[in-house]
Write an enzyme that holds these catalytic residues in place. Structure first.
Site, PDB file in Angstrom:
ATOM      1  N   ASP A 126      -0.982 -95.660  11.118  1.00  6.36           N
ATOM      2  CA  ASP A 126      -1.359 -95.755  12.314  1.00  6.36           C
ATOM      3  C   ASP A 126      -2.157 -93.696  11.724  1.00  6.36           C
ATOM      4  OD1 ASP A 126       0.455 -92.971  11.629  1.00  6.36           O
ATOM      5  OD2 ASP A 126       1.367 -93.808  14.409  1.00  6.36           O
TER       6      ASP A 126
ATOM      7  N   TYR B 271      -3.818 -89.341  10.948  1.00  9.09           N
ATOM      8  CA  TYR B 271      -3.217 -88.283  11.101  1.00  9.09           C
ATOM      9  C   TYR B 271      -2.916 -87.708  12.186  1.00  9.09           C
ATOM     10  CZ  TYR B 271      -4.083 -88.715   6.252  1.00  9.09           C
ATOM     11  OH  TYR B 271      -4.163 -89.473   4.594  1.00  9.09           O
TER      12      TYR B 271
ATOM     13  N   PHE C 106      -6.722 -93.395   6.263  1.00 10.95           N
ATOM     14  CA  PHE C 106      -6.499 -92.542   4.607  1.00 10.95           C
ATOM     15  C   PHE C 106      -7.045 -91.170   4.735  1.00 10.95           C
ATOM     16  CE2 PHE C 106      -3.883 -95.750   3.302  1.00 10.95           C
ATOM     17  CZ  PHE C 106      -2.448 -95.486   3.557  1.00 10.95           C
TER      18      PHE C 106
ATOM     19  N   HIS D 226       3.927 -97.348   1.050  1.00 10.56           N
ATOM     20  CA  HIS D 226       3.406 -96.686   1.611  1.00 10.56           C
ATOM     21  C   HIS D 226       3.140 -95.777   0.643  1.00 10.56           C
ATOM     22  CE1 HIS D 226       1.163 -93.510   4.417  1.00 10.56           C
ATOM     23  NE2 HIS D 226       0.661 -94.607   5.034  1.00 10.56           N
TER      24      HIS D 226
END
Length: 215
Positions: A60, A62, A73, A182
């Protein structure tokens, strides 16, 4: 959004689940601080559908101010590079020798046909995962299914549990699926570092007569 996505998105926006999601988001944006801002929620869909070669699937957005901009990202040029993206750049450097970006803004990847998509497209400030289970997962499942069916020779980079849960939607005989933990500092050393996803992506693209990504 790019015109190439309009028919698909219109069909999803008309479905009951998305109408419920829209009601939730209307209230959330009125009552709380939500990222990214409304105008950026669908930034991933400014990517030309017909040019997509690679799909990077995150979790999801930031959840800190000034960071989320609707591309998984990625952060604005003016923002500090977040730890997860620092780790992505480290893996690129270790894998292929260097990364080209000087900031955390990943539009150069998007322009080359990389779809930067989170599994959930909104989040409450300072509450990671707060918009899980509200309908976004249904939407991004439909996105992955649509890409799987309509585009040839895609590379899917599935980073983290939420992204890897989409693996069953993808035809591995048609597309390349690369998965790992991740890139977050909490999990990067558990298999993200050393995954060689960037060189493997370019090898697959080259073998299918597609232009490689300049990471």
């Amino acid at each position: 959004m790019h015109e190439s996505w309009r028919p698909f998105l219109k069909s999803e926006f008309d479905k009951p689940y998305f109408k419920e999601l829209s009601k939730f988001l209307t209230n959330a944006y009125e009552e709380k601080t939500i990222f990214p801002k409304k105008s950026l929620v669908f930034s991933a869909f400014t990517t030309d559908l017909d040019n997509i070669k690679v799909v990077i699937l995150g979790q999801d957005p930031y959840h800190t101010p000034g960071a989320a901009e609707g591309l998984a990202f990625s952060v604005p040029n003016s923002a500090p590079i977040p730890p997860s993206l620092i780790n992505i750049y480290k893996e690129i450097d270790n894998d292929i020798g260097f990364h080209k970006n000087k900031t955390g803004h990943l539009k150069s990847w998007q322009d080359q046909g990389v779809l930067l998509l989170n599994t959930v497209l909104t989040v409450e400030a300072h509450r990671a995962g707060s918009h899980r289970g509200k309908g976004w997962e249904i939407f991004t499942t439909e996105v992955i299914k649509y890409l799987n069916e309509t585009r040839p020779h895609l590379v899917f980079l599935l980073w983290g549990r939420d992204a890897r849960n989409k693996k069953s939607l993808i035809d591995s005989k048609k597309h390349l699926i690369l998965e790992s933990p991740h890139p977050s500092p909490l999990s990067a050393h558990s298999g993200f570092f050393g995954n060689h996803h960037f060189s493997k992506t370019n090898e697959f693209l080259k073998n299918n007569n597609l232009k490689e990504i300049e990471w």
